[in-house]
Write an enzyme that holds these catalytic residues in place. Structure first.
Site, PDB file in Angstrom:
ATOM      1  N   ASP A 236      -6.264  77.291   4.911  1.00 55.16           N
ATOM      2  CA  ASP A 236      -6.473  78.819   4.971  1.00 55.16           C
ATOM      3  C   ASP A 236      -7.661  79.215   5.578  1.00 55.16           C
ATOM      4  O   ASP A 236      -8.713  78.575   5.539  1.00 55.16           O
ATOM      5  CB  ASP A 236      -6.189  79.289   3.588  1.00 55.16           C
TER       6      ASP A 236
ATOM      7  N   ASP B  90       2.141  86.674   5.388  1.00 52.71           N
ATOM      8  CA  ASP B  90       2.081  87.001   3.909  1.00 52.71           C
ATOM      9  C   ASP B  90       3.286  87.667   3.775  1.00 52.71           C
ATOM     10  O   ASP B  90       3.488  87.811   2.378  1.00 52.71           O
ATOM     11  CB  ASP B  90       0.743  87.469   3.529  1.00 52.71           C
TER      12      ASP B  90
END
Length: 741
Positions: free
Chosen positions: A479, A547
């Site tokens: 990430d 997301d």
């Protein structure tokens, strides 16, 4: 494929469908002559004729004038436009010389044609054999100094693909400053072109926007450093009347994960100039004697058959020549990620319970997300402290437990970040990337590590090795959750170099990881899809798309992403979002690398049973989603529907997807499938019919009944040996089949 005519000084780069012509004029200036559908012969006097002010210059005390109409610096089409000369339409390259002049003027010096391609050092790139492509390398020289510019043109034999990259070489004894350098310039006559670009923000990662190319020009750029949603580096230049399947379309994409810029506009003669470059708003680079600078690759795809052909070409190129071979055809595991189900609230027993529940519903891979390291029980500490929090989780026990059940186990990391509240920052505050003359901005309670420093890169990799060498991990989610701000290094290096050097450091870290752990499935992520780009796909075969897992939003995001990137690269999961049923959400997520983001213990037994069915279907049709040809049918940005189908390369099977946003009453609606073999017979799982391919493509599948909001459809077309007559029993709606042929 690449020919050079010594008499005319013209290069012809071509395959069966595409031609690209470059000329060297008498002054040594590279002129763009033609780009488009294959053209066997070019008549340069009709292409280069320019009724504009002719080229003239002073040679000592003598005025020299070109009396022909074939070249005007003001209006001719170039391959490498000068800076601060008469042409002011946007420069290809700008150099600040030792005398502070930024006049930049490169002329032809030499060229060579080679089999295969050249790859920029330290940068991700497309890989190709000598049988797949040829490369033209044109070397230009500055008119006054020993500065050389190599232009690389790689043309593929079987794809309408031209890959561009360039290298600047300083052979003077002086320091020069590179202020701007492009990967590609395309000067072409205008055909009422429009630009399709993808802009966005967090949770609306990519949205389609179409703008007319005008004299005012446009800039499509990203300047956040390494994570940004402002624009994706993929764009289309298309004729206004072009459609999904008709008209001339150019596609462009940079193999780069940092700041970029496209400049696109019309000149006063209604000609298009398109420049693709490192974003010069935040860029300058010092080059000393014998130092070089190489640009990222920019890929150009050409189609005279609309947008779908561009998408298919991008998809094939990325699968065959960018993604690591091990993962291209390999079935990706169906995963469940702990984040949305547990966030930071987990322990050993809870993860083991998740493994049990995942096994029951035939999930292959359990991923432990954020919170397993340091003292990380919230998002305000411990990034950089890559040691297992043994008080919270027995990592070896849960991994061994997963493997004992014949399941895989994955781990989340964010290696490029550092928390202010971390042992690493307390020990090495100099490892954080910010200008010490300014108070640093804490975005998401964190700072960025200074990956321009090899010592920091090596330190982070050693910490990762301590984890991945000692725990048998199958998957890694990598990430990157904040962008660069307050940039500056501890020793105050040239500020203009930092953004690019940071990306080079990221690539160095990723290269070390992939070289040591080639069999770990790597999925990159950046607050969702904040760096969904070709540079990341060179290292990771899949990227977390967004997301936002709401199916209404995901239909839009995934449709836009599909224009440039194959479905097999798109991380797409089912979450606990209440918008639609778990089956409908799964149909939306099926067209990507599939998984779940939820707490399985909160599902009903009915939903768990449905997951088992869904997972079987995902595996059954994985090969089509992963390797098939994608055809968009209806854009959700232009209609109430998102409709597309994917056809296997052999045209034996197809998957069809349809989703609507608003409810509609009965209308004459037909899904006209694309890409089938018109002579083959296909069984249709929606209506249990069998018809020929040309019927499905020209008449289509009738869905004229009333439809409710968010109605989600997926059905299969499969080749059968004969036509079958289907007779419906009015009462039971049973079907009876009898051979007609």
């Amino acid at each position: 494929m690449i020919d050079f005519n010594k008499k005319t000084n013209i290069f012809h780069l071509h395959n069966k469908e595409f031609s690209y012509y470059i000329g060297i004029n008498p002054l040594g200036i590279l002129i763009h002559l033609y780009s488009g559908e294959f053209l066997s012969e070019l008549y340069p006097e009709r292409v280069t004729e320019r009724y504009a002010e002719r080229f003239a210059f002073l040679d000592g005390d003598k005025e020299v004038c070109d009396e022909s109409y074939y070249y005007s610096e003001l209006s001719s089409l170039h391959e490498c436009a000068s800076n601060l000369k008469a042409d002011r339409r946007g420069s290809f390259i700008t150099i600040e010389h030792h005398n502070n002049s930024t006049i930049t003027d490169f002329r032809y010096h030499s060229h060579k044609i080679i089999k295969g391609k050249v790859n920029p050092k330290g940068l991700p790139h497309f890989k190709a054999s000598e049988n797949e492509c040829e490369t033209l390398i044109i070397t230009l020289k500055d008119v006054n100094e020993e500065i050389y510019l190599e232009l690389n043109y790689t043309l593929f034999k079987d794809l309408n693909v031209l890959i561009r990259s360039n290298k600047l070489i300083n052979k003077t004894s002086n320091l020069i400053k590179l202020k701007r350098i492009s990967s590609l310039e395309l000067d072409i006559p205008n055909k009422d072109y429009e630009v399709l670009s993808l802009h966005g923000t967090w949770a609306n990662d990519r949205e389609v926007e179409i703008n007319k190319v005008t004299h005012a020009g446009m800039i499509i750029d990203e300047n956040h450093g390494a994570r940004g949603f402002k624009h994706n580096p993929g764009i289309l230049l298309k004729e206004k009347n072009s459609t999904l399947d008709y008209g001339e379309v150019y596609g462009f994409n940079l193999v780069y994960s940092g700041n970029f810029k496209y400049e696109i506009g019309l000149d006063q003669w209604d000609q298009v100039r398109l420049l693709a470059m490192l974003n010069d708003d935040t860029f300058s680079f010092n080059l000393d004697k014998n130092e070089t600078f190489e640009t990222p690759e920019c890929v150009m795809v050409y189609s005279n058959s609309g947008i779908n052909k561009v998408s298919q070409t991008f998809h094939d190129l990325i699968r065959d020549n960018l993604i690591e071979k091990e993962f291209v055809k390999k079935e990706r595991p169906i995963l469940i990620n702990s984040w949305e189900g547990f966030y930071f609230d987990f322990d050993t027993n809870r993860i083991k319970k998740l493994i049990d529940e995942a096994k029951e519903v035939n999930i292959d891979l359990v991923v432990l997300d954020d919170g397993w390291f340091g003292k990380r029980n919230a998002d305000n500490s411990s990034l950089g402290d890559w040691t297992v929090n043994n008080e919270k989780i027995n990592l070896k026990e849960v991994i061994d437990y997963a493997h004992s059940k014949d399941m895989k186990f994955g781990l989340w990391v964010e290696p490029e970040m550092i928390s202010y509240d971390s042992d690493l920052y307390r020990a090495h505050p100099e490892f954080a990337l910010f200008n010490r003359d300014h108070k640093p901005t804490l975005l998401r309670h964190q700072l960025v590590l200074d990956l321009t420093n090899d010592e920091v890169v090596d330190y982070v990799f050693d910490k990762l090795k301590n984890i991945f060498d000692n725990y048998p991990i199958d998957y890694c989610k990598w990430d990157f959750n904040r962008h660069l701000a307050d940039i500056g290094t501890f020793d105050n290096n040239n500020e203009g170099e930092i953004y690019h050097r940071f990306i080079l450091g990221t690539y160095k870290l990723l290269s070390k990881f992939k070289e040591r752990y080639p069999h770990i499935l790597l999925e990159t992520c950046s607050a969702g899809g904040g760096r969904f780009d070709l540079g990341m796909l060179y290292y990771s075969p899949q990227i977390w798309c967004s997301d936002n897992t709401n199916p209404y939003s995901r239909v839009l995001i995934q449709y836009a992403t599909n224009i440039f990137y194959p479905l097999s690269t798109i991380g797409s999961h089912v979450s606990a979002d209440k918008a639609l049923s778990i089956q409908d959400k799964a149909i939306v997520a099926a067209f990507g690398t599939f998984g779940y983001e939820l707490d399985l213990s909160k599902l009903s037994e009915e939903d768990k049973a449905k997951i088992v069915e869904i997972n079987k279907l995902i595996r059954d049709w994985h090969h089509i989603v992963t390797l098939g040809d994608y055809y968009a049918i209806s854009s959700p940005f232009e209609s109430n529907f998102s409709t597309f189908n994917i056809v296997s390369k052999e045209k034996k099977e197809a998957l069809v997807f349809n989703f609507n946003f608003r409810p509609e009453q009965t209308k004459g609606r037909f899904i006209r499938v694309k890409g089938l073999d018109k002579n083959k017979n296909y069984f249709n799982s929606l209506t249990n019919d069998v018809y020929k391919g040309d019927f499905y493509m020209n008449v289509g599948i009738n869905i004229s009944a009333p439809i409710k909001e968010g109605m989600t459809m997926m059905f299969v077309l499969k080749e059968v040996n004969s036509l079958i007559k289907v007779v419906a029993n009015k009462k039971a709606h049973a079907v009876k089949r009898e051979k007609l042929m």
